[in-house]
Design a protein around this motif. Structure first.
Motif, short mmCIF file in Angstrom:
data_model
loop_
_atom_site.label_atom_id
_atom_site.label_comp_id
_atom_site.label_asym_id
_atom_site.label_seq_id
_atom_site.Cartn_x
_atom_site.Cartn_y
_atom_site.Cartn_z
N THR A 356 9.05 -7.64 -11.62
CA THR A 356 10.47 -7.67 -11.96
C THR A 356 11.12 -6.29 -11.97
OG1 THR A 356 9.91 -7.63 -14.31
CG2 THR A 356 10.22 -9.79 -13.29
N ASN A 357 10.35 -5.23 -12.15
CA ASN A 357 10.92 -3.88 -12.19
C ASN A 357 10.69 -3.12 -10.88
OD1 ASN A 357 8.14 -3.71 -12.70
ND2 ASN A 357 8.36 -1.79 -13.86
N TYR A 358 10.28 -3.85 -9.82
CA TYR A 358 10.14 -3.22 -8.51
C TYR A 358 11.36 -3.60 -7.69
CZ TYR A 358 7.81 -1.20 -4.44
OH TYR A 358 7.48 -0.40 -3.36
N PRO A 359 12.04 -2.64 -7.05
CA PRO A 359 13.30 -2.92 -6.35
C PRO A 359 13.15 -3.97 -5.25
CG PRO A 359 12.97 -0.56 -6.60
CD PRO A 359 11.68 -1.20 -7.01
N GLU A 360 14.10 -4.88 -5.18
CA GLU A 360 14.10 -5.87 -4.11
C GLU A 360 14.30 -5.18 -2.77
OE1 GLU A 360 16.40 -9.37 -4.52
OE2 GLU A 360 16.26 -9.43 -6.70
N GLY A 361 13.60 -5.70 -1.75
CA GLY A 361 13.73 -5.15 -0.40
C GLY A 361 12.95 -3.87 -0.17
N GLN A 362 12.34 -3.33 -1.19
CA GLN A 362 11.58 -2.08 -1.04
C GLN A 362 10.10 -2.40 -0.83
OE1 GLN A 362 12.51 1.15 -3.80
NE2 GLN A 362 10.32 1.59 -4.00
N SER A 363 9.39 -1.53 -0.13
CA SER A 363 7.95 -1.66 0.03
C SER A 363 7.37 -0.27 0.23
CB SER A 363 7.59 -2.56 1.22
OG SER A 363 7.97 -1.96 2.44
N GLU A 364 6.09 -0.18 0.00
CA GLU A 364 5.39 1.08 0.25
C GLU A 364 4.00 0.74 0.76
OE1 GLU A 364 4.01 3.10 -3.54
OE2 GLU A 364 5.53 1.71 -4.33
N SER A 365 3.40 1.73 1.39
CA SER A 365 2.08 1.51 1.98
C SER A 365 1.02 2.26 1.17
CB SER A 365 2.07 1.98 3.44
OG SER A 365 0.85 1.66 4.07
N LEU A 366 0.08 1.51 0.64
CA LEU A 366 -1.02 2.11 -0.10
C LEU A 366 -2.21 2.31 0.82
CD1 LEU A 366 -0.88 0.01 -3.39
CD2 LEU A 366 0.41 2.07 -2.79
N THR A 367 -2.88 3.42 0.70
CA THR A 367 -4.03 3.72 1.53
C THR A 367 -5.32 3.40 0.79
OG1 THR A 367 -2.82 5.48 2.67
CG2 THR A 367 -5.21 5.51 2.85
N LEU A 368 -6.11 2.51 1.37
CA LEU A 368 -7.38 2.10 0.78
C LEU A 368 -8.51 2.43 1.75
CD1 LEU A 368 -5.14 0.23 -0.58
CD2 LEU A 368 -7.00 -1.37 -1.01
N PRO A 369 -9.70 2.74 1.25
CA PRO A 369 -10.82 3.03 2.15
C PRO A 369 -11.32 1.75 2.83
CG PRO A 369 -11.57 3.02 -0.12
CD PRO A 369 -10.08 2.89 -0.18
N VAL A 370 -11.78 1.89 4.05
CA VAL A 370 -12.42 0.76 4.73
C VAL A 370 -13.76 0.45 4.06
CG1 VAL A 370 -13.46 0.00 6.91
CG2 VAL A 370 -11.24 1.16 6.92
N HIS A 371 -14.44 1.52 3.61
CA HIS A 371 -15.71 1.36 2.89
C HIS A 371 -15.76 2.44 1.82
CE1 HIS A 371 -19.92 1.00 1.88
NE2 HIS A 371 -20.08 -0.01 2.73
N PRO A 372 -15.90 2.05 0.56
CA PRO A 372 -15.81 3.04 -0.52
C PRO A 372 -16.91 4.10 -0.50
CG PRO A 372 -16.52 0.92 -1.37
CD PRO A 372 -16.09 0.69 0.04
N GLN A 373 -18.07 3.79 0.10
CA GLN A 373 -19.16 4.76 0.15
C GLN A 373 -19.32 5.44 1.50
OE1 GLN A 373 -20.22 1.48 -1.43
NE2 GLN A 373 -19.34 2.51 -3.22
N ASP A 374 -18.45 5.11 2.45
CA ASP A 374 -18.59 5.70 3.78
C ASP A 374 -17.23 6.16 4.29
OD1 ASP A 374 -19.22 6.45 6.33
OD2 ASP A 374 -20.16 4.56 6.93
N PRO A 375 -16.86 7.41 3.99
CA PRO A 375 -15.55 7.92 4.42
C PRO A 375 -15.36 7.92 5.93
CG PRO A 375 -16.64 9.43 2.88
CD PRO A 375 -17.61 8.37 3.21
N ASP A 376 -16.47 7.98 6.67
CA ASP A 376 -16.37 8.02 8.13
C ASP A 376 -15.81 6.73 8.71
OD1 ASP A 376 -17.40 10.56 8.13
OD2 ASP A 376 -19.47 9.93 8.56
#
Length: 558
Positions: A356-376
């Motif tokens: 309810t406190n996030y603006p309507e029509g707004q979005s953002e992109s969060l960056t998540l690892p493909v594998h938490p133990q393998d940065p490569d």
């Protein structure tokens, strides 16, 4: 084959090392994998594939792929194609072209004639019931057939007539003349040839007589220069017949048969006849149904070749029979996938969440690892929007003690995202919860500000930027450890009623709009899942559950 398989020490490797040291076969090692094309390969065959190809690789030898196709009435090109595909997928690299026992039918016929000429085979006219009566029992010797002493010329004439189609099917057979009093029933004048007016998938209508497996197999081994014929223990009692055939024909090579314990898994059947019944009677969809213990089924479910090879290494090779716990196979799958499977989020039972406190029509992109133990392996982008989906099972209006998920006025962290707190529960006219109204804290991305104690971490997807998907939750096909052990009970009565649960309307994160088809994903907190290309469409992917994150079956059965 895996490095572990090549290095594994076992009694067969020790026997081969001894034979090389003594100069047998000029130090050569040639093995073979000889399936019958009357069904699909299963997990038991995987052990034999790993052993035969692994032994050849260990000693710098060769391994051939040969179809023992002596029963055209039960064989088909479909099975040949499936077996060839499965062996190649599992890592079997055979020497030369694919072979067929039928390639040697002319030679096998000539060897049969050789035995007749030596007085070691005869044409018998006993019918099946009479032959069973004459064979004797385990405690009583058999009796000689009244046709056992036919003259050689008469036997040759009748055998040619059998070949030329001048006798009805079942009216005559060619039998070896060995010993009707032998304690080994396999040596009581076994059948070598029978009449079958059936078209063969390789030779067409050239033949109307076909050699028996126990006659064909040693000759095929000899024709291919096999040095070590590795078989499962049920062929141990057949070894004297194998050796008799080789010793009494002008064989170009004298292979040595060595037996090992077959692979038996609990909660599983591996009889081709019974697997075929499951397919024919609709208990499963096909031979490659992900519930089947076939290699094709396991591949479609998401098992990897390496995980199956690792499992076979764990089981090992021995003379002692026994049953392996299915949990060991599942452990091998998890161990392999944990290190390699990309991560993703899937909400199987979506429950709408409005921030309810996030603006309507707004979005953002969060960056998540493909594998938490393998940065490569890199990263993936997860859209964060005002409307999200969480799993319905991650919310409890009246949470039990030690609840670690979302509840009214309690905070949780969304995986890779912010902390949010549930403020309102919305119901429809029937009273079902259809929406949660929550507040998120923009200061909590990747951190826990002082005073916050999130009640656990749950997964989520954006409602606006996620992908519709179906998920097939496969479980063990049988709920009995030994479903076919009691012959008085039909094994299908032990089929697990919850071996498949289909979740339609699931939502997967945007990164799975075009999912990989070469390895399963770990759906965080849910398990490992593999794209089912046979069911998927461009608009909707379908995923099969490969294996859960942990083995809960044993606990559930107590």
């Amino acid at each position: 084959m895996s490095a572990e398989s090549r290095k594994a020490n076992n009694f067969i490797r020790n026997l081969i090392e001894e034979s090389i040291a003594s100069g047998q076969h000029q130090g050569k090692v040639v093995t073979r994998f000889p399936p019958e094309p009357n069904g699909y390969l299963h997990i038991g065959h995987a052990k034999s594939i790993c052993l035969n190809f692994g032994i050849a690789e260990t000693f710098g030898g060769d391994c051939t792929l040969r179809f023992d196709d002596t029963n055209p009435e039960k064989e088909s090109q479909e099975y040949i194609d499936a077996i060839t595909r499965d062996v190649k997928w599992l890592g079997g690299d055979w020497t030369g072209d694919v072979r067929y026992a039928s390639d040697y039918f002319d030679a096998i016929y000539d060897f049969a004639v050789e035995l007749i000429e030596k007085g070691l085979a005869y044409v018998c006219a006993l019918n099946a019931d009479e032959m069973a009566e004459y064979r004797g029992t385990l405690t009583e010797p058999g009796r000689n057939s009244p046709y056992r002493d036919r003259p050689v010329e008469e036997n040759l004439k009748l055998f040619r007539e059998m070949r030329d189609g001048k006798h009805e099917g079942g009216s005559l057979v060619l039998r070896a003349k060995i010993d009707m009093a032998s304690p080994n029933i396999n040596l009581r004048d076994p059948i070598l040839y029978r009449i079958r007016f059936a078209s063969h998938h390789q030779t067409g209508d050239k033949w109307c007589i076909y050699p028996m497996y126990d006659f064909t197999h040693p000759i095929s081994d000899a024709m291919e220069g096999i040095t070590h014929s590795l078989c499962t223990l049920e062929f141990e009692d057949h070894r004297p017949l194998y050796d008799w055939v080789i010793d009494n024909i002008s064989a170009p090579c004298k292979p040595r048969q060595i037996e090992f314990a077959r692979l038996n898994l609990n909660y599983t059947i591996t009889s081709k006849r019974k697997l075929k019944r499951l397919v024919d009677e609709g208990f499963v969809e096909s031979w490659d149904d992900p519930r089947m213990p076939t290699i094709s089924g396991m591949r479609r479910r998401g098992f990897t070749p390496q995980s199956i090879r690792n499992f076979c290494d764990m089981v090992g090779v021995s003379k002692a029979g026994g049953t392996v716990d299915l949990g060991m196979l599942e452990h091998a799958i998890r161990e392999d996938l944990n290190a390699r499977a990309p991560r993703a989020m899937c909400v199987m039972r979506p429950l709408k969440v409005t921030l309810t406190n996030y603006p309507e029509g707004q979005s953002e992109s969060l960056t998540l690892p493909v594998h938490p133990q393998d940065p490569d392996m890199g990263s993936r982008e997860a859209p964060w929007t005002r409307t999200l989906y969480i799993d319905r099972e991650d919310f409890a209006e009246e949470p039990p003690r030690k609840w670690k998920r979302l509840a009214p006025n309690q905070a949780v962290r969304l995986r890779g995202g912010y902390v949010m707190t549930c403020r309102e529960v919305v119901r429809d006219d029937s009273g079902e919860i259809v929406e949660l109204r929550c507040e998120y804290d923009p200061a909590t991305l990747g951190v826990n500000p002082e005073g916050y104690k999130p009640n656990g971490v749950i997964h989520w997807v954006s409602a606006d930027e996620s992908v519709d998907a179906d998920v097939y939750l496969y479980d063990r096909l049988f709920n009995h450890e030994a479903p076919d052990s009691d012959k008085s009970v039909d094994f299908v009565t032990h089929i697990n009623s919850e071996n498949l649960i289909v979740k339609t309307g699931a939502r997967v994160e945007k990164s799975l709009a075009q999912p990989r088809n070469d390895i399963p994903y770990q759906f965080e907190r849910e398990g490992y899942f593999f794209l089912d290309e046979a069911r998927s469409t461009a608009e909707k992917p379908v995923f099969n559950r490969t294996v859960t994150l942990r083995d809960s079956w044993a606990k559930a059965q107590k």
